[in-house]
Enzyme design. Structure first.
Site, PDB file in Angstrom:
ATOM      1  N   TRP A  20     -13.134   8.205  -1.675  1.00 46.22           N
ATOM      2  CA  TRP A  20     -13.482   7.094  -0.770  1.00 46.22           C
ATOM      3  C   TRP A  20     -12.324   6.801   0.182  1.00 46.22           C
ATOM      4  O   TRP A  20     -12.513   6.652   1.394  1.00 46.22           O
ATOM      5  CB  TRP A  20     -13.821   5.886  -1.629  1.00 46.22           C
ATOM      6  CG  TRP A  20     -14.159   4.608  -0.929  1.00 46.22           C
ATOM      7  CD1 TRP A  20     -15.374   4.224  -0.451  1.00 46.22           C
ATOM      8  CD2 TRP A  20     -13.276   3.510  -0.688  1.00 46.22           C
ATOM      9  NE1 TRP A  20     -15.302   2.954   0.073  1.00 46.22           N
ATOM     10  CE2 TRP A  20     -14.019   2.484  -0.056  1.00 46.22           C
ATOM     11  CE3 TRP A  20     -11.920   3.278  -0.945  1.00 46.22           C
ATOM     12  CZ2 TRP A  20     -13.461   1.264   0.320  1.00 46.22           C
ATOM     13  CZ3 TRP A  20     -11.366   2.057  -0.567  1.00 46.22           C
ATOM     14  CH2 TRP A  20     -12.134   1.080   0.054  1.00 46.22           C
ATOM     15  N   ILE A 437      12.373  -5.125   4.135  1.00 42.76           N
ATOM     16  CA  ILE A 437      12.041  -5.478   2.756  1.00 42.76           C
ATOM     17  C   ILE A 437      12.357  -4.356   1.780  1.00 42.76           C
ATOM     18  O   ILE A 437      12.532  -4.592   0.588  1.00 42.76           O
ATOM     19  CB  ILE A 437      10.561  -5.904   2.651  1.00 42.76           C
ATOM     20  CG1 ILE A 437      10.312  -7.106   3.574  1.00 42.76           C
ATOM     21  CG2 ILE A 437      10.173  -6.262   1.234  1.00 42.76           C
ATOM     22  CD1 ILE A 437      11.238  -8.281   3.326  1.00 42.76           C
ATOM     23  N   TRP A 567       1.376  -5.796 -12.070  1.00 43.73           N
ATOM     24  CA  TRP A 567       0.897  -4.597 -11.394  1.00 43.73           C
ATOM     25  C   TRP A 567       0.874  -3.382 -12.315  1.00 43.73           C
ATOM     26  O   TRP A 567       0.867  -2.250 -11.862  1.00 43.73           O
ATOM     27  CB  TRP A 567       1.747  -4.327 -10.156  1.00 43.73           C
ATOM     28  CG  TRP A 567       1.530  -5.363  -9.084  1.00 43.73           C
ATOM     29  CD1 TRP A 567       0.666  -6.419  -9.113  1.00 43.73           C
ATOM     30  CD2 TRP A 567       2.200  -5.441  -7.828  1.00 43.73           C
ATOM     31  NE1 TRP A 567       0.753  -7.150  -7.954  1.00 43.73           N
ATOM     32  CE2 TRP A 567       1.678  -6.577  -7.146  1.00 43.73           C
ATOM     33  CE3 TRP A 567       3.181  -4.680  -7.195  1.00 43.73           C
ATOM     34  CZ2 TRP A 567       2.113  -6.961  -5.874  1.00 43.73           C
ATOM     35  CZ3 TRP A 567       3.618  -5.055  -5.928  1.00 43.73           C
ATOM     36  CH2 TRP A 567       3.092  -6.174  -5.274  1.00 43.73           C
ATOM     37  N   GLU A 611       0.608 -14.645  -7.724  1.00 42.41           N
ATOM     38  CA  GLU A 611      -0.742 -14.132  -7.964  1.00 42.41           C
ATOM     39  C   GLU A 611      -1.082 -14.109  -9.449  1.00 42.41           C
ATOM     40  O   GLU A 611      -2.255 -14.141  -9.834  1.00 42.41           O
ATOM     41  CB  GLU A 611      -0.908 -12.738  -7.383  1.00 42.41           C
ATOM     42  CG  GLU A 611      -0.358 -11.627  -8.257  1.00 42.41           C
ATOM     43  CD  GLU A 611      -0.557 -10.257  -7.657  1.00 42.41           C
ATOM     44  OE1 GLU A 611      -0.876  -9.343  -8.411  1.00 42.41           O
ATOM     45  OE2 GLU A 611      -0.374 -10.094  -6.444  1.00 42.41           O
ATOM     46  N   HIS A 647      11.835 -10.943  -3.037  1.00 39.93           N
ATOM     47  CA  HIS A 647      10.776 -10.952  -2.023  1.00 39.93           C
ATOM     48  C   HIS A 647       9.463 -11.339  -2.666  1.00 39.93           C
ATOM     49  O   HIS A 647       9.146 -10.934  -3.785  1.00 39.93           O
ATOM     50  CB  HIS A 647      10.633  -9.564  -1.383  1.00 39.93           C
ATOM     51  CG  HIS A 647       9.422  -9.442  -0.501  1.00 39.93           C
ATOM     52  ND1 HIS A 647       9.320 -10.110   0.697  1.00 39.93           N
ATOM     53  CD2 HIS A 647       8.266  -8.758  -0.649  1.00 39.93           C
ATOM     54  CE1 HIS A 647       8.143  -9.841   1.238  1.00 39.93           C
ATOM     55  NE2 HIS A 647       7.485  -9.025   0.437  1.00 39.93           N
ATOM     56  N   CYS A 649       5.109 -12.242  -1.482  1.00 41.88           N
ATOM     57  CA  CYS A 649       4.157 -12.123  -0.381  1.00 41.88           C
ATOM     58  C   CYS A 649       2.812 -12.726  -0.742  1.00 41.88           C
ATOM     59  O   CYS A 649       2.512 -12.935  -1.913  1.00 41.88           O
ATOM     60  CB  CYS A 649       3.971 -10.662   0.043  1.00 41.88           C
ATOM     61  SG  CYS A 649       3.436  -9.552  -1.258  1.00 41.88           S
ATOM     62  N   HIS A 700       0.868  -5.013   7.614  1.00 38.85           N
ATOM     63  CA  HIS A 700      -0.353  -4.433   7.071  1.00 38.85           C
ATOM     64  C   HIS A 700      -1.328  -4.010   8.155  1.00 38.85           C
ATOM     65  O   HIS A 700      -2.407  -3.516   7.871  1.00 38.85           O
ATOM     66  CB  HIS A 700      -1.016  -5.410   6.099  1.00 38.85           C
ATOM     67  CG  HIS A 700      -0.188  -5.646   4.874  1.00 38.85           C
ATOM     68  ND1 HIS A 700       0.770  -6.621   4.802  1.00 38.85           N
ATOM     69  CD2 HIS A 700      -0.149  -5.001   3.681  1.00 38.85           C
ATOM     70  CE1 HIS A 700       1.352  -6.580   3.618  1.00 38.85           C
ATOM     71  NE2 HIS A 700       0.809  -5.605   2.920  1.00 38.85           N
TER      72      HIS A 700
END
Length: 765
Positions: A20, A437, A567, A611, A647, A649, A700
Site C-alpha cells: 500500500w 532536530i 513506540w 501521546e 524534543h 511533537c 511533514h
C-alpha cells in the site's frame, strides 16, 4: 454452551510487505497513474477481506480501508474541505484529498495529530463555517464492492459524529450542539442508503465515549442515536468504544443502538466490574473486545475464555460478539513473515491475522465447547508459558538493578539557572541559536546501501565507510548553511526507536512488522520481549566521528524511555513503568559514554510523552511521574556544563507544562508550525524558565516555507518566549524529506533567523 459470533473492527492497510505504501508513493512521484493506484489498492483491499472471510470472521469490516487516514476520509465524505484548497463542491478528487494531507505550494497542509493515545496520526478536521453535505457515500461503495467481488455481507465502519467533531478544530463548546445538529442529517443520509442497500450491521466508532467528559454530554449521544434509530429502524448499529473503560457505563449501554462495543483489555479491569454491577440490557448485543488490538503478544486463551464465560452470564444468549479490543490498524499483518525469529519469541507473538484466529478459536470454544479447539488452546497455553519462563524475561542482573533504584540519584548537581551559565560559557552561541532536530534525509542511496549491507552484499567496512562519507557530507552542508549546533544525521538508523532496539538486550527487531504512523509513513516498532540491558555503545562512534569534522558542537542523539516504550510493542507481563526504568538505566550508560567521549550536547528525545497519556485524567499523575523519573534516570548523571536537550511533537502542552519543566532538560524543542502557532499560547500564560525551540516550519509537508512565513512564526513565538531563551529549529526530524527541499527550507530558516537576529541587535542598541 454459549451462542456467540465473531467480529473484527478494522484491518491493517499497509499490506504484508508495505505494498500500500509503495503504491501511494509511486503515485505521488508520478510513476503510476491514478487508475493504476486504484487497481493496486483494490487488490490489496480484497486480499485482506478474503483472508478474514476464510478465517471465519462473521462480521467483517468494510470501509476501514483508506488512502491516507480515516478521519480525513470522513471530512471529504461530508465536504469539510479547508477553503485554501479551492474545492468546487463536487466529489473530492484524489489529488485534492492528498493536498489536504500533504500540502502544496500555495496551501499548507492541515494539522496532523495523534489518534487518542496511539502512534497513529490523523488529519485534523477544520470546522470553521462547516456545512456538511454528503459528496460520496464511500461506505456504500466499499460495502457493494465486497459483496460483488467476494460475496461478503460486510459491516461498514464509520467514525461517529461526536467523536469526529471533538477531534476537529474551529468549533467551541457553546456552538457544539448546533454543529452536531448540522451533521445528523448528513449521517442519516449515509445510513439510509446503507439500509436501502441491504446492510444489516454498521459499526459506528465513538472512542470519545472512553475519555473523561461531563455527564451532560451524554444527552447529545442520546439525541444523535435516537435520530439514527428513528431514520433507519432496520439497521443494526454497533456503537463501538475502545482504548479505555466507560465512565458512564450504565448510560452508554442503554443508548438506542443494537450493540455496544466495550474494550475489556485496556480498561484496567473496570469494564467487567461495571458489567457485574449494572448488568447489560437483554435486548442488546455486547461486542466484547477481549483480544488485544494494540499489542502483539499471544493471548492466554484460557484466561480470555474464562473472561468471556463470565461476561456471557450477563448477556442474552446469542447476543455475545467476540472481537479484538480495537481496530487491528495498530499491529502488523502476520507473524509468519518473521520465520527467522527466535522460536520462543515467535511462538509468543500474535499479529493481526493471528489475532483473528484467536477471536475465532474463542468463539468456537464458547459455541461448540472447548474440546473442539483443545489443540489450539493447548498450543497457546504452552507458548505463553515458554516465553514467560524463558531466560529472556528473567535477567537477574537487570532485576537486581531495578530493585536498587532508590539508591540512584536522579537530580543534576546544580539547578538550571546556575548550570546554564557554565554551558553558555563554552558554547558561545549567538542570539537565537539554530539547530535541527536530529535526522537528515534518508536518500534512496542511503536506504539501498543499508539494504545491501543487511543482505550481506557489502562488508561492514564498506558500509561504515559509506556512513562516514554521508555524515561528512552533511556536516559540510550544515556548516555551509551556517547552523550553530550540528547533528550527525542518523544515516545509520532505520528508525529512532528500532535502532536502539537493535542495540539493547531484551529487544527484537522484525523484518516485516510494519504499522502505519501517518500517511505512507510506516514504522517497525521493536518488540520488547525481555529484560532490557545495555550491552554496547550505541551512538558514540558516529557522534564522535561527526564531532571530529567540525569545531561547532555536534549533538549526541538518543531516544528517551517513554518514547521507546510508546513506540514499541512492550511485554505485557510486568508494568510498563518497570520496563521504562530498565530502558532508562541502559540509556544512562550511553549518555555517560557520550560525555566521556567529548560529546557535551546530548539530545534525549521524548516526542511521545504526551501521546501516551492515559485517556482518563485520574491516571495522569502516576503516568507523568513515571515518565519524569525514567527521563531523569537517563540524563542526570552528566556534568553541569553538559547540555541536555529534548524534543516533543504534536502535543497540547498547557496541561503538562509542569511535567515538561520537571524533566529538567536544559533545552526543549516543540512542534508548533503545523498547529499554526496555537501551542505558543501556553507559554503566554505560563512562565517557562528553561531554553526552548518552537519549531518554525512544518517538515511533514514537502512544501518549502518562505522566509516571511518563518519570520512570522519566529515573531509569534517571541511574543511568549524571551529572546535569550529562544532556539530556532524545524519542528521535527528531516528523515522523510528529500535533500533539495531540506536544504532550501533550512536556507530560508537561517536567512529568516539572521534577519530577526539583526532586528533584535538593533533594538538592544
Amino acid at each position: 454452551m454459549v451462542k456467540a459470533i465473531s467480529s473484527n473492527l478494522g484491518y491493517p492497510r499497509l499490506g504484508e510487505k508495505r505494498e500500500w505504501k509503495r503504491a501511494l508513493e509511486k503515485f505521488w512521484n508520478g510513476l503510476i497513474t491514478e487508475q493504476e493506484l486504484l487497481a493496486e489498492t483494490k487488490t490489496l483491499r480484497l486480499h485482506a477481506l478474503k483472508k478474514q472471510q476464510e478465517k471465519g470472521i462473521d462480521l467483517i469490516p468494510v470501509g476501514d480501508f483508506s488512502f491516507y487516514d480515516q478521519v480525513l476520509d470522513t471530512s471529504v465524505t461530508f465536504g469539510i474541505i479547508p477553503k485554501r484548497f479551492q474545492h468546487d463542491g463536487g466529489k473530492v478528487s484524489l489529488n485534492t484529498y492528498f493536498d489536504i494531507a500533504r500540502g502544496k505550494s500555495e496551501a499548507v497542509a492541515s494539522e496532523m495529530t495523534k489518534w487518542f493515545n496511539t502512534n497513529y496520526h490523523y488529519i485534523v478536521p477544520e470546522l470553521v463555517d462547516a456545512t456538511p453535505k454528503v459528496l460520496h457515500n464511500r461506505s456504500l461503495y466499499y460495502y457493494e464492492e465486497a459483496k460483488k467481488e467476494l460475496g461478503i455481507d460486510g459491516k461498514p465502519v464509520l467514525i461517529g459524529p461526536i467523536t469526529y467533531l471533538k477531534l476537529g478544530k474551529g468549533s467551541n463548546a457553546e456552538s457544539f450542539e448546533a454543529l452536531v445538529d448540522k451533521f445528523i442529517p448528513a449521517y442519516i443520509e449515509i445510513l439510509t442508503e446503507l439500509e436501502s442497500a441491504g446492510v444489516e450491521w454498521v459499526q459506528i466508532d465513538e472512542p470519545y465515549l472512553a475519555t473523561s467528559f461531563a455527564k451532560e454530554e451524554l444527552q447529545l449521544f442520546e439525541k444523535v442515536y435516537k435520530e439514527f434509530q428513528k431514520a433507519t429502524p432496520n439497521l443494526k448499529i454497533e456503537l463501538q468504544t475502545y482504548f479505555e473503560s466507560l465512565d458512564y457505563y450504565e448510560e452508554v449501554v442503554n443508548l438506542p443502538v443494537a450493540a455496544v462495543g466495550i474494550d475489556f483489555v485496556h480498561d484496567h479491569g473496570e469494564s467487567l466490574k461495571a458489567l457485574e454491577t449494572y448488568g447489560f440490557p437483554a435486548d442488546k448485543f455486547l461486542a466484547a473486545g477481549v483480544v488485544d488490538g494494540r499489542n502483539v503478544w499471544r493471548s492466554n486463551l484460557d484466561e480470555k475464555l474464562e473472561l468471556l464465560s463470565t461476561i456471557s452470564n450477563y448477556v442474552t444468549d446469542g447476543k455475545l460478539i467476540v472481537q479484538p479490543s480495537n481496530s487491528l490498524l495498530h499491529v502488523p499483518v502476520t507473524k509468519w513473515s518473521e520465520p527467522e525469529l527466535d522460536e520462543i519469541i515467535l511462538g509468543g507473538l500474535s499479529f493481526a491475522d493471528q489475532k483473528l484466529d484467536e477471536v475465532v478459536v474463542l468463539t468456537k470454544a464458547l459455541t461448540l465447547g472447548k474440546e473442539h479447539v483443545a489443540t489450539e488452546l493447548k498450543e497457546a497455553r504452552l507458548a505463553v508459558l515458554a516465553l514467560n519462563e524463558s531466560s529472556h524475561r528473567n535477567n537477574l542482573e537487570v532485576q537486581a538493578a531495578i530493585a536498587n533504584l532508590e539508591n540512584i540519584r536522579v537530580e543534576r548537581d546544580l539547578p538550571f539557572a546556575e548550570r546554564i551559565k557554565l554551558q553558555h560559557a563554552w558554547l558561545q552561541l549567538p542570539l537565537f541559536p539554530t539547530t535541527t532536530i536530529g535526522s537528515f534525509p534518508q536518500s534512496p542511496e542511503v536506504r539501498s546501501t543499508r539494504a545491501e549491507w543487511l543482505k550481506g552484499n557489502i562488508t561492514d567496512a564498506e558500509y561504515n565507510t559509506f556512513i562516514e562519507k554521508e555524515t561528512a557530507r552533511w556536516i559540510q552542508i550544515q556548516e555551509d548553511l551556517d547552523l550553530d549546533v550540528l547533528v550527525h544525521g542518523e544515516f545509520e538508523r532505520t528508525d529512532m526507536v528500532e535502532y536502539f532496539g537493535q542495540k539493547l538486550a531484551g529487544f527484537q527487531a522484525t523484518k516485516f512488522g510494519w504499522v502505519q504512523s501517518y500517511g505512507s509513513r510506516a514504522v517497525r516498532p521493536p518488540l520488547i520481549y525481555g529484560d532490557v540491558a545495555f550491552t554496547e555503545e550505541i551512538t558514540v562512534k558516529e557522534s564522535v566521528y561527526a564531532q571530529s569534522l567540525t569545531k561547532r558542537p555536534v549533538k549526541g542523539m538518543l531516544t528517551a524511555p517513554v518514547t521507546i516504550i510508546n513506540w514499541s510493542f512492550v511485554r505485557d507481563d510486568i508494568p510498563e513503568s518497570t520496563v521504562a526504568n530498565q530502558v532508562g538505566l541502559a540509556l544512562r550508560k550511553e549518555v555517560e559514554a557520550l560525555e566521556r567521549n567529548g560529546i557535551k550536547v546530548i539530545q534525549v528525545d521524548e516526542p511521545a510523552l504526551r501521546e501516551g497519556l492515559p485517556l482518563k485524567r485520574a491516571r495522569w499523575e502516576k503516568y507523568l511521574n513515571d515518565a519524569v523519573y525514567s527521563f531523569k534516570l537517563t540524563t542526570t548523571s552528566v556534568q553541569n556544563d553538559t547540555q541536555i536537550h529534548t524534543h516533543m511533537c504534536y502535543s497540547d502542552f498547557d496541561d503538562i507544562i509542569e511535567t515538561i519543566s520537571a524533566l529538567d532538560a536544559d533545552v526543549i524543542s516543540i512542534e508548533t508550525s503545523r498547529s499554526h502557532g496555537e501551542i505558543i499560547s501556553t507559554f503566554e500564560e505560563v512562565t517557562y524558565d528553561k531554553e526552548i525551540g518552537l519549531g518554525v516550519y512544518d517538515i511533514h509537508s514537502p512544501r518549502v516555507p518562505t522566509v516571511a512565513e518563518i519570520q512570522s512564526n519566529i515573531h509569534r513565538a517571541l511574543r511568549a518566549i524571551d529572546a535569550k531563551q529562544f532556539w530556532i529549529n524545524p519542528d521535527c526530524g528531516l528523515k522523510t524529506r528529500k535533500e533539495p527541499e531540506t536544504i532550501a527550507a533550512l536556507q530560508d530558516m537561517i536567512k529568516a533567523t539572521k534577519e530577526v537576529r539583526a532586528e533584535y541587535q538593533v533594538l538592544e542598541k
